[in-house]
Motif scaffolding. Sequence first.
Motif, PDB file in Angstrom:
ATOM      1  N   GLY A  69       0.793  -1.103   0.069  1.00 57.21           N
ATOM      2  CA  GLY A  69       0.216  -0.091   0.017  1.00 57.21           C
ATOM      3  C   GLY A  69       0.892   1.255  -0.070  1.00 57.21           C
ATOM      4  N   SER A 241      -0.237  -2.284   8.050  1.00 63.11           N
ATOM      5  CA  SER A 241      -0.910  -1.956   7.010  1.00 63.11           C
ATOM      6  C   SER A 241      -2.115  -2.950   6.890  1.00 63.11           C
ATOM      7  CB  SER A 241      -0.085  -1.740   5.723  1.00 63.11           C
ATOM      8  OG  SER A 241       0.347  -3.234   5.132  1.00 63.11           O
ATOM      9  N   HIS A 245      -7.569   1.206   5.270  1.00 59.00           N
ATOM     10  CA  HIS A 245      -6.562   2.237   4.909  1.00 59.00           C
ATOM     11  C   HIS A 245      -6.863   3.571   5.424  1.00 59.00           C
ATOM     12  CE1 HIS A 245      -4.584   4.545   1.772  1.00 59.00           C
ATOM     13  NE2 HIS A 245      -5.674   5.503   1.893  1.00 59.00           N
TER      14      HIS A 245
END
Length: 469
Positions: A69, A241, A245
């Motif tokens: 990400g 992560s 998000h």
Amino acid sequence: MDETVKPLRIPPQMSVYADKHGVFQLVQSMVSSLIVDQPGDPVLHLISFLQRSNQSIPRVMLLGAPAVGKHTVAKKLSTELNAVHVTVDTLIQDQSELGERARQYRLRQQELPVDLLVQLVQQKLKEVDCYNKGWVLEGLPQTRVQALGFQQAGVIPEHVVFLEAPDNVLLDRRKGKLIDPLTGDVYHQTFIWQVDSVVAQRLEKDQSPSEKQHVAELQRFRCEVTGLKAAYQHVLKVVNSDQPHDDVYQQVLAFVRTRKQTRTPRILLLGPPGSGKSDQARRLSDKYKMVDVCCGRLLRSVAALGSSQGEQIQSYMEAGKPVPDALVMQILEQRLSQVDCTCRGWILHGFPQDLQQARMLQDSQQPPNRVFFLDLTDDVCVERLSLRATDPVSGERFHVLTRPAPSSEVQDRLKTRPEDNVEKVTQAVHKYRRHSVALQCVYPDAVHIEADQDPHSVFESLESRLNTV
């Protein structure tokens, strides 16, 4: 000669001035710039550096395994910070001779040599927009060798974020990865799916390597993790992560917005009786070699010396009266201005206890630059103090619940101090509560630490905030 009595040649207020105006950090930046750039005319170089220098601009590296990400976080972060988003692709697209050489390696599907990559990054970060606005470097360095090359070239980040997630999660993300061909934004059918219908219609599947190749990339990256973390350990934040998000991004943003402090620590610990101020001061002193300054202990030591100040203090103590604030402040300023305190820093506890004392400390030549409140409820304070006892032989303190005596022999000789009975402890806690609001007004930016946990956890919380408050 003992350093605490060695003549002080530099006025203590000079270090306070240097801290306030960032002089130490500025000098460090200037010297680093000279050593790294090695200009022909150092004076002109420093003039230019001072005219353009901006210590507050972001210098961020965002690292992590493939599909963790990085791109999504880096793009959003650079937009919010108004910084330049730098990736391998933007480096290769550069129209310089270095960029042309890099494109040739890309066409041959070869890895860029470390020296070429370092030169590309160094060239990019010296451009006016990166220099003035700051930068977010995504996915670089990828190896410890690259990291060392960056350091030698003067590419020094202020914050390094390392995104982590289990391999099975990363493999799942690769399968559902989608890309907006117009913006380059990355989406995922499961993890990131907050798009309107127009954007959704143009999303394309990512033409990423096969699962076998992806596993190989992961394994290669895992071999470099330890080296990368070691290279940036002093400015590193590891973020999990494998969570929504928005949560990942907020953790990254909060870290990047902190500013590492290079000031000599002048730490003030506040909190109710029993909150553990003495214990935490001792732990900080033991690890960081700062001077532990307990106000009560300092006054008793001065009284024992028999000086004129000591005689005054002794007379108040014998009469059971509080020592006047002006005299206490005079003793404190003398101690905090000594060489060991001005060079190594200090941790003060036991003072101030009310608004007037706090203002006197703030107006002195040695105001604190880091303030912590150790928060604890009244009932826990009373329990901690009323159930403790002291061994008159060793001077050690023990507690019925948390630290019992090691033997019956020690238990039999334990003594409870008169001031630790329930009634007096309750009075002391109530006295603190009456003044705590005023103290918080004087120190509105102080950090509050939950003290109702084991001492080591409290210390870790303090330690994690030392360089960011």
